[in-house]
Scaffold this motif. Structure first.
Motif, PDB file in Angstrom:
ATOM      1  N   GLU A   1       0.840  -1.197   0.000  1.00  0.00           N
ATOM      2  CA  GLU A   1       0.000   0.000   0.000  1.00  0.00           C
ATOM      3  C   GLU A   1       0.875   1.248   0.000  1.00  0.00           C
ATOM      4  OE1 GLU A   1      -3.343   2.218   2.755  1.00  0.00           O
ATOM      5  OE2 GLU A   1      -2.898   0.111   3.103  1.00  0.00           O
ATOM      6  N   ARG A   2       0.515   2.192  -0.850  1.00  0.00           N
ATOM      7  CA  ARG A   2       1.305   3.422  -0.952  1.00  0.00           C
ATOM      8  C   ARG A   2       0.749   4.468   0.000  1.00  0.00           C
ATOM      9  NH1 ARG A   2       4.956   3.257  -4.663  1.00  0.00           N
ATOM     10  NH2 ARG A   2       5.135   5.481  -4.980  1.00  0.00           N
ATOM     11  N   ALA A   3       1.635   5.311   0.487  1.00  0.00           N
ATOM     12  CA  ALA A   3       1.239   6.315   1.467  1.00  0.00           C
ATOM     13  C   ALA A   3       2.094   7.559   1.308  1.00  0.00           C
ATOM     14  CB  ALA A   3       1.397   5.762   2.885  1.00  0.00           C
ATOM     15  N   ARG A   4       1.622   8.642   1.922  1.00  0.00           N
ATOM     16  CA  ARG A   4       2.393   9.881   2.025  1.00  0.00           C
ATOM     17  C   ARG A   4       2.605  10.140   3.507  1.00  0.00           C
ATOM     18  NH1 ARG A   4       2.480  15.919  -0.210  1.00  0.00           N
ATOM     19  NH2 ARG A   4       2.699  14.845  -2.186  1.00  0.00           N
ATOM     20  N   LEU A   5       3.858  10.282   3.889  1.00  0.00           N
ATOM     21  CA  LEU A   5       4.232  10.624   5.263  1.00  0.00           C
ATOM     22  C   LEU A   5       4.677  12.072   5.292  1.00  0.00           C
ATOM     23  CD1 LEU A   5       5.167  10.095   8.224  1.00  0.00           C
ATOM     24  CD2 LEU A   5       7.350   9.345   7.237  1.00  0.00           C
TER      25      LEU A   5
ATOM     26  N   VAL B   1       9.723  16.717   6.508  1.00  0.00           N
ATOM     27  CA  VAL B   1      10.037  15.631   5.588  1.00  0.00           C
ATOM     28  C   VAL B   1       8.728  15.157   4.972  1.00  0.00           C
ATOM     29  CG1 VAL B   1      10.998  13.313   5.364  1.00  0.00           C
ATOM     30  CG2 VAL B   1      12.025  14.943   6.970  1.00  0.00           C
ATOM     31  N   VAL B   2       8.655  15.162   3.645  1.00  0.00           N
ATOM     32  CA  VAL B   2       7.509  14.621   2.917  1.00  0.00           C
ATOM     33  C   VAL B   2       8.042  13.445   2.114  1.00  0.00           C
ATOM     34  CG1 VAL B   2       5.759  15.048   1.158  1.00  0.00           C
ATOM     35  CG2 VAL B   2       6.381  16.878   2.764  1.00  0.00           C
ATOM     36  N   ALA B   3       7.449  12.268   2.329  1.00  0.00           N
ATOM     37  CA  ALA B   3       7.913  11.075   1.624  1.00  0.00           C
ATOM     38  C   ALA B   3       6.723  10.282   1.119  1.00  0.00           C
ATOM     39  CB  ALA B   3       8.761  10.206   2.550  1.00  0.00           C
ATOM     40  N   GLU B   4       6.829   9.788  -0.108  1.00  0.00           N
ATOM     41  CA  GLU B   4       5.795   8.934  -0.684  1.00  0.00           C
ATOM     42  C   GLU B   4       6.423   7.652  -1.187  1.00  0.00           C
ATOM     43  OE1 GLU B   4       3.142  10.410  -3.650  1.00  0.00           O
ATOM     44  OE2 GLU B   4       2.423  12.040  -2.382  1.00  0.00           O
ATOM     45  N   GLY B   5       5.667   6.586  -1.026  1.00  0.00           N
ATOM     46  CA  GLY B   5       6.092   5.276  -1.481  1.00  0.00           C
ATOM     47  C   GLY B   5       5.325   4.220  -0.720  1.00  0.00           C
TER      48      GLY B   5
ATOM     49  N   GLU C   1       4.131  13.090  13.222  1.00  0.00           N
ATOM     50  CA  GLU C   1       3.843  12.415  11.952  1.00  0.00           C
ATOM     51  C   GLU C   1       2.400  12.615  11.543  1.00  0.00           C
ATOM     52  OE1 GLU C   1       3.107   7.916  12.484  1.00  0.00           O
ATOM     53  OE2 GLU C   1       4.347   8.509  14.197  1.00  0.00           O
ATOM     54  N   LEU C   2       2.204  12.691  10.233  1.00  0.00           N
ATOM     55  CA  LEU C   2       0.872  12.773   9.644  1.00  0.00           C
ATOM     56  C   LEU C   2       0.879  11.859   8.431  1.00  0.00           C
ATOM     57  CD1 LEU C   2      -1.949  14.115   9.365  1.00  0.00           C
ATOM     58  CD2 LEU C   2      -0.835  15.880   7.987  1.00  0.00           C
ATOM     59  N   TRP C   3      -0.109  10.967   8.364  1.00  0.00           N
ATOM     60  CA  TRP C   3      -0.227  10.041   7.238  1.00  0.00           C
ATOM     61  C   TRP C   3      -1.367  10.479   6.341  1.00  0.00           C
ATOM     62  CZ3 TRP C   3       3.405   6.477   6.348  1.00  0.00           C
ATOM     63  CH2 TRP C   3       4.268   6.152   7.405  1.00  0.00           C
ATOM     64  N   MET C   4      -1.137  10.413   5.032  1.00  0.00           N
ATOM     65  CA  MET C   4      -2.139  10.820   4.052  1.00  0.00           C
ATOM     66  C   MET C   4      -2.115   9.859   2.871  1.00  0.00           C
ATOM     67  SD  MET C   4      -1.202  14.891   3.910  1.00  0.00           S
ATOM     68  CE  MET C   4      -2.659  15.316   2.983  1.00  0.00           C
ATOM     69  N   GLU C   5      -3.116   9.995   2.024  1.00  0.00           N
ATOM     70  CA  GLU C   5      -3.100   9.282   0.747  1.00  0.00           C
ATOM     71  C   GLU C   5      -2.021   9.931  -0.120  1.00  0.00           C
ATOM     72  OE1 GLU C   5      -4.998   6.648  -0.290  1.00  0.00           O
ATOM     73  OE2 GLU C   5      -5.642   6.573   1.809  1.00  0.00           O
ATOM     74  N   PRO C   6      -1.292   9.148  -0.921  1.00  0.00           N
ATOM     75  CA  PRO C   6      -0.271   9.745  -1.783  1.00  0.00           C
ATOM     76  C   PRO C   6      -0.911  10.658  -2.824  1.00  0.00           C
ATOM     77  CG  PRO C   6      -0.571   7.428  -2.312  1.00  0.00           C
ATOM     78  CD  PRO C   6      -1.397   7.701  -1.090  1.00  0.00           C
TER      79      PRO C   6
END
Length: 94
Positions: free
Chosen positions: A5-9, A49-53, A79-84
């Motif tokens: 599952e892909r995510a945006r942190l 820091v913004v990271a997607e994967g 931390e905040l989690w979002m949809e990519p």
């Protein structure tokens, strides 16, 4: 959640993290994990820091940010989690 599952942190790192190679170190860890995004200086000596994967790899990056093995001194990581959102290429320092 599946491992693929892909995510945006979005991680806001507080502490002594500017002027110590923290963004470069974060970029290196993110690229090792195959993540895309950015590490950006913010006011009040913070770095965003913004990271997607893959979510699993974003979690590994978050763990590294909290590991105590970073340049400088990390006091807290929010931390905040979002949809990519997509549209990111590579991992940049700002």
């Amino acid at each position: 959640m599946t491992e693929s599952e892909r995510a945006r942190l979005i991680a806001r790192v507080h502490g002594q993290v500017q002027g110590v190679g923290f963004r470069w170190w974060t970029r290196s860890r993110a690229l090792e994990l195959g993540l895309v995004g950015s590490a950006t200086n913010l006011p009040a000596s913070r770095v965003e820091v913004v990271a997607e994967g893959p979510r699993e790899d974003c979690e590994k990056l978050l763990e590294a940010l909290r590991s105590g093995r970073t340049p400088g001194r990390v006091d807290h990581v929010a931390e905040l989690w979002m949809e990519p959102k997509g549209g990111l290429t590579g991992f940049v320092e700002r």
